[in-house]
Scaffold this motif. Structure first.
Motif, PDB file in Angstrom:
ATOM      1  N   ASP A  35       0.941  -1.086   0.056  1.00 29.08           N
ATOM      2  CA  ASP A  35       0.150  -0.070  -0.105  1.00 29.08           C
ATOM      3  C   ASP A  35       0.886   1.322  -0.092  1.00 29.08           C
ATOM      4  OD1 ASP A  35      -2.488   1.423  -0.133  1.00 29.08           O
ATOM      5  OD2 ASP A  35      -2.517   1.342   2.182  1.00 29.08           O
ATOM      6  N   ILE A  36       1.824   1.583  -1.028  1.00 32.44           N
ATOM      7  CA  ILE A  36       2.753   2.315  -1.061  1.00 32.44           C
ATOM      8  C   ILE A  36       2.601   3.133  -2.559  1.00 32.44           C
ATOM      9  CG2 ILE A  36       4.213   1.812   0.753  1.00 32.44           C
ATOM     10  CD1 ILE A  36       6.031   0.592  -1.139  1.00 32.44           C
ATOM     11  N   SER A  37       3.118   4.128  -2.605  1.00 34.96           N
ATOM     12  CA  SER A  37       3.195   4.951  -3.915  1.00 34.96           C
ATOM     13  C   SER A  37       3.850   4.289  -5.067  1.00 34.96           C
ATOM     14  CB  SER A  37       3.687   6.301  -3.532  1.00 34.96           C
ATOM     15  OG  SER A  37       3.892   6.835  -5.028  1.00 34.96           O
ATOM     16  N   HIS A  38       3.061   4.319  -6.251  1.00 32.83           N
ATOM     17  CA  HIS A  38       3.576   3.452  -7.346  1.00 32.83           C
ATOM     18  C   HIS A  38       4.541   4.436  -7.876  1.00 32.83           C
ATOM     19  CE1 HIS A  38       4.047   2.275 -11.633  1.00 32.83           C
ATOM     20  NE2 HIS A  38       3.431   1.065 -11.122  1.00 32.83           N
ATOM     21  N   ASN A  39       4.509   5.432  -7.998  1.00 30.86           N
ATOM     22  CA  ASN A  39       5.352   6.651  -8.491  1.00 30.86           C
ATOM     23  C   ASN A  39       6.695   6.439  -7.745  1.00 30.86           C
ATOM     24  OD1 ASN A  39       3.644   7.321 -10.752  1.00 30.86           O
ATOM     25  ND2 ASN A  39       2.979   9.117  -9.693  1.00 30.86           N
ATOM     26  N   HIS A  40       6.509   6.633  -6.352  1.00 34.77           N
ATOM     27  CA  HIS A  40       7.705   6.858  -5.289  1.00 34.77           C
ATOM     28  C   HIS A  40       8.600   5.714  -5.703  1.00 34.77           C
ATOM     29  CE1 HIS A  40       9.999   8.803  -2.647  1.00 34.77           C
ATOM     30  NE2 HIS A  40      10.098   7.621  -1.795  1.00 34.77           N
ATOM     31  N   LEU A  41       7.763   4.361  -5.798  1.00 35.55           N
ATOM     32  CA  LEU A  41       8.576   3.128  -5.679  1.00 35.55           C
ATOM     33  C   LEU A  41       9.094   2.949  -7.010  1.00 35.55           C
ATOM     34  CD1 LEU A  41       8.726   0.647  -4.014  1.00 35.55           C
ATOM     35  CD2 LEU A  41       6.787  -0.402  -5.337  1.00 35.55           C
ATOM     36  N   MET A  42       8.713   3.512  -8.199  1.00 39.45           N
ATOM     37  CA  MET A  42       9.168   3.287  -9.244  1.00 39.45           C
ATOM     38  C   MET A  42      10.692   4.235  -9.267  1.00 39.45           C
ATOM     39  SD  MET A  42       6.604   4.206 -12.595  1.00 39.45           S
ATOM     40  CE  MET A  42       7.610   4.950 -13.222  1.00 39.45           C
ATOM     41  N   LYS A  43      11.038   5.290  -8.671  1.00 39.74           N
ATOM     42  CA  LYS A  43      12.292   5.809  -8.320  1.00 39.74           C
ATOM     43  C   LYS A  43      13.026   4.786  -7.713  1.00 39.74           C
ATOM     44  CE  LYS A  43      10.007  10.358  -8.517  1.00 39.74           C
ATOM     45  NZ  LYS A  43       9.412  11.395  -7.625  1.00 39.74           N
ATOM     46  N   VAL A  44      12.654   4.376  -6.588  1.00 39.96           N
ATOM     47  CA  VAL A  44      13.455   3.421  -5.696  1.00 39.96           C
ATOM     48  C   VAL A  44      14.074   2.305  -6.504  1.00 39.96           C
ATOM     49  CG1 VAL A  44      13.268   1.700  -3.695  1.00 39.96           C
ATOM     50  CG2 VAL A  44      12.274   4.197  -3.724  1.00 39.96           C
ATOM     51  N   VAL A  45      13.149   1.450  -7.408  1.00 37.79           N
ATOM     52  CA  VAL A  45      13.522   0.419  -8.198  1.00 37.79           C
ATOM     53  C   VAL A  45      14.345   0.928  -9.346  1.00 37.79           C
ATOM     54  CG1 VAL A  45      12.451  -1.072  -9.821  1.00 37.79           C
ATOM     55  CG2 VAL A  45      11.192  -0.836  -7.795  1.00 37.79           C
ATOM     56  N   GLN A  46      14.193   2.119  -9.956  1.00 34.21           N
ATOM     57  CA  GLN A  46      15.184   2.278 -10.765  1.00 34.21           C
ATOM     58  C   GLN A  46      16.531   2.369 -10.401  1.00 34.21           C
ATOM     59  OE1 GLN A  46      13.308   5.907 -12.392  1.00 34.21           O
ATOM     60  NE2 GLN A  46      12.423   4.849 -14.063  1.00 34.21           N
ATOM     61  N   ASP A  47      16.546   3.072  -9.114  1.00 29.25           N
ATOM     62  CA  ASP A  47      17.828   3.361  -8.471  1.00 29.25           C
ATOM     63  C   ASP A  47      18.626   1.796  -7.969  1.00 29.25           C
ATOM     64  OD1 ASP A  47      20.005   4.317  -6.936  1.00 29.25           O
ATOM     65  OD2 ASP A  47      19.037   4.207  -5.089  1.00 29.25           O
ATOM     66  N   LEU A  48      17.677   0.911  -7.565  1.00 24.18           N
ATOM     67  CA  LEU A  48      18.016  -0.376  -7.126  1.00 24.18           C
ATOM     68  C   LEU A  48      18.738  -1.283  -8.645  1.00 24.18           C
ATOM     69  CD1 LEU A  48      15.482  -1.302  -4.344  1.00 24.18           C
ATOM     70  CD2 LEU A  48      17.622  -0.508  -4.235  1.00 24.18           C
ATOM     71  N   VAL A  49      17.891  -0.868  -9.316  1.00 23.87           N
ATOM     72  CA  VAL A  49      18.373  -1.644 -10.783  1.00 23.87           C
ATOM     73  C   VAL A  49      19.712  -0.954 -11.119  1.00 23.87           C
ATOM     74  CG1 VAL A  49      17.845  -1.656 -13.250  1.00 23.87           C
ATOM     75  CG2 VAL A  49      16.012  -2.169 -11.735  1.00 23.87           C
ATOM     76  N   SER A  50      19.832   0.057 -11.078  1.00 22.37           N
ATOM     77  CA  SER A  50      21.153   0.846 -11.745  1.00 22.37           C
ATOM     78  C   SER A  50      22.473   0.429 -10.761  1.00 22.37           C
ATOM     79  CB  SER A  50      21.120   2.443 -11.427  1.00 22.37           C
ATOM     80  OG  SER A  50      21.127   2.867 -10.258  1.00 22.37           O
ATOM     81  N   VAL A  51      22.252   0.055  -9.793  1.00 24.21           N
ATOM     82  CA  VAL A  51      23.290  -0.599  -8.776  1.00 24.21           C
ATOM     83  C   VAL A  51      23.447  -2.042  -8.917  1.00 24.21           C
ATOM     84  CG1 VAL A  51      23.726   1.539  -7.661  1.00 24.21           C
ATOM     85  CG2 VAL A  51      22.431  -0.150  -6.835  1.00 24.21           C
ATOM     86  N   GLY A  52      22.450  -2.655  -9.443  1.00 20.66           N
ATOM     87  CA  GLY A  52      22.532  -4.277  -9.632  1.00 20.66           C
ATOM     88  C   GLY A  52      22.003  -4.999  -8.435  1.00 20.66           C
ATOM     89  N   PHE A  53      21.246  -4.272  -7.299  1.00 11.90           N
ATOM     90  CA  PHE A  53      20.400  -4.968  -6.279  1.00 11.90           C
ATOM     91  C   PHE A  53      19.205  -5.580  -7.071  1.00 11.90           C
ATOM     92  CE2 PHE A  53      22.324  -1.786  -3.302  1.00 11.90           C
ATOM     93  CZ  PHE A  53      23.069  -2.759  -2.587  1.00 11.90           C
ATOM     94  N   VAL A  54      18.623  -5.098  -8.068  1.00 13.86           N
ATOM     95  CA  VAL A  54      17.473  -5.481  -8.697  1.00 13.86           C
ATOM     96  C   VAL A  54      18.002  -5.459 -10.226  1.00 13.86           C
ATOM     97  CG1 VAL A  54      15.063  -5.053  -9.284  1.00 13.86           C
ATOM     98  CG2 VAL A  54      15.813  -4.478  -6.871  1.00 13.86           C
ATOM     99  N   SER A  55      17.327  -6.683 -10.976  1.00 15.17           N
ATOM    100  CA  SER A  55      17.403  -6.604 -12.518  1.00 15.17           C
ATOM    101  C   SER A  55      15.843  -6.516 -12.970  1.00 15.17           C
ATOM    102  CB  SER A  55      17.645  -8.012 -13.071  1.00 15.17           C
ATOM    103  OG  SER A  55      18.355  -8.771 -12.089  1.00 15.17           O
ATOM    104  N   SER A  56      15.800  -6.035 -14.105  1.00 16.84           N
ATOM    105  CA  SER A  56      14.775  -5.604 -14.856  1.00 16.84           C
ATOM    106  C   SER A  56      14.458  -6.338 -16.216  1.00 16.84           C
ATOM    107  CB  SER A  56      14.227  -3.951 -14.685  1.00 16.84           C
ATOM    108  OG  SER A  56      14.840  -3.460 -15.888  1.00 16.84           O
ATOM    109  N   VAL A  57      13.502  -6.771 -16.530  1.00 19.59           N
ATOM    110  CA  VAL A  57      13.198  -7.377 -17.880  1.00 19.59           C
ATOM    111  C   VAL A  57      12.180  -6.381 -18.528  1.00 19.59           C
ATOM    112  CG1 VAL A  57      12.386  -9.314 -19.095  1.00 19.59           C
ATOM    113  CG2 VAL A  57      13.730  -9.714 -17.012  1.00 19.59           C
ATOM    114  N   ARG A  58      12.438  -5.675 -19.732  1.00 23.05           N
ATOM    115  CA  ARG A  58      11.374  -5.116 -20.332  1.00 23.05           C
ATOM    116  C   ARG A  58      10.483  -5.703 -21.077  1.00 23.05           C
ATOM    117  NH1 ARG A  58      12.736   0.429 -20.252  1.00 23.05           N
ATOM    118  NH2 ARG A  58      14.494   0.942 -19.304  1.00 23.05           N
ATOM    119  N   GLY A  59       9.286  -4.958 -21.471  1.00 25.14           N
ATOM    120  CA  GLY A  59       8.408  -5.510 -22.556  1.00 25.14           C
ATOM    121  C   GLY A  59       7.230  -5.999 -21.710  1.00 25.14           C
TER     122      GLY A  59
END
Length: 144
Positions: A35-59
Motif C-alpha cells: 500500500d505504497i505510492s507506485h510513482n515513488h516506488l518506481m524511483k526506488v526501483v530504478q535506483d536499485l536496478v542501476s546498482v544491481g540490487f534488482v534486475s529488470s526485464v522490459r516488455g
C-alpha cells in the motif's frame, strides 16, 4: 536511528523480490502489497536496478527480480546505498563545539549500528519464506 521512507521502500522491494525468486514481479504488485505510492516506488526501483540490487526485464511479459541471490546481498550495503548520510547531529555553528565530545561518541554509535547491519543479508531478514510468500499473495489478491 530512523531510516528514510526511501530506505524503507528499498527494503520492502528487496524482501518482496527475495520471496518471489521463481517469477517476475511488477512494481504495481509491490506497491499494492505494501500500500505504497507506485510513482515513488518506481524511483526506488530504478535506483536499485542501476546498482544491481534488482534486475529488470522490459516488455509485455517483463518485470523485476532480485539482482543476485539474497544470501549475497549485504543488508548494511543496501542501507548505506539508500541513506544519504548518517550524521546524527549538525554541529556547525554550535558554541560548545570545540569542547564537545558528543560527535565522536555519536560516530561510534553509528559505526556500531552499521556493523550490526553488516552481519546480515537480505536472506537473513525472512524467517519463513513460504509464510512470507503466502502473506504477500493474500495482500496482492485483496480488492483495491
Amino acid at each position: 536511528m530512523r531510516f528514510t521512507r526511501y530506505t524503507d521502500y528499498a527494503i520492502r522491494v528487496m524482501l518482496h523480490l527475495s520471496v518471489s525468486q521463481d517469477r517476475l514481479v511488477s512494481i504495481a504488485e509491490i506497491a499494492k502489497a505494501y500500500d505504497i505510492s507506485h510513482n515513488h516506488l518506481m524511483k526506488v526501483v530504478q535506483d536499485l536496478v542501476s546498482v544491481g540490487f534488482v534486475s529488470s526485464v522490459r516488455g509485455r511479459n517483463g518485470g523485476l527480480r532480485i539482482g543476485r541471490p539474497p544470501e549475497d546481498i549485504n543488508f548494511g550495503a543496501l542501507v548505506r546505498h539508500t541513506e544519504d548520510g548518517f550524521e546524527m547531529v549538525d554541529c556547525t555553528g554550535c558554541a560548545v563545539r570545540p569542547a564537545c565530545a558528543a560527535p565522536p561518541v555519536l560516530a561510534e554509535a553509528v559505526s556500531a549500528f552499521l556493523a550490526v547491519l553488516d552481519r546480515y543479508t537480505i536472506a537473513d531478514l525472512i524467517r519463513d519464506r513460504s509464510m512470507a510468500r503466502m502473506v504477500l499473495d493474500e495482500w496482492s489478491a485483496r480488492p483495491a
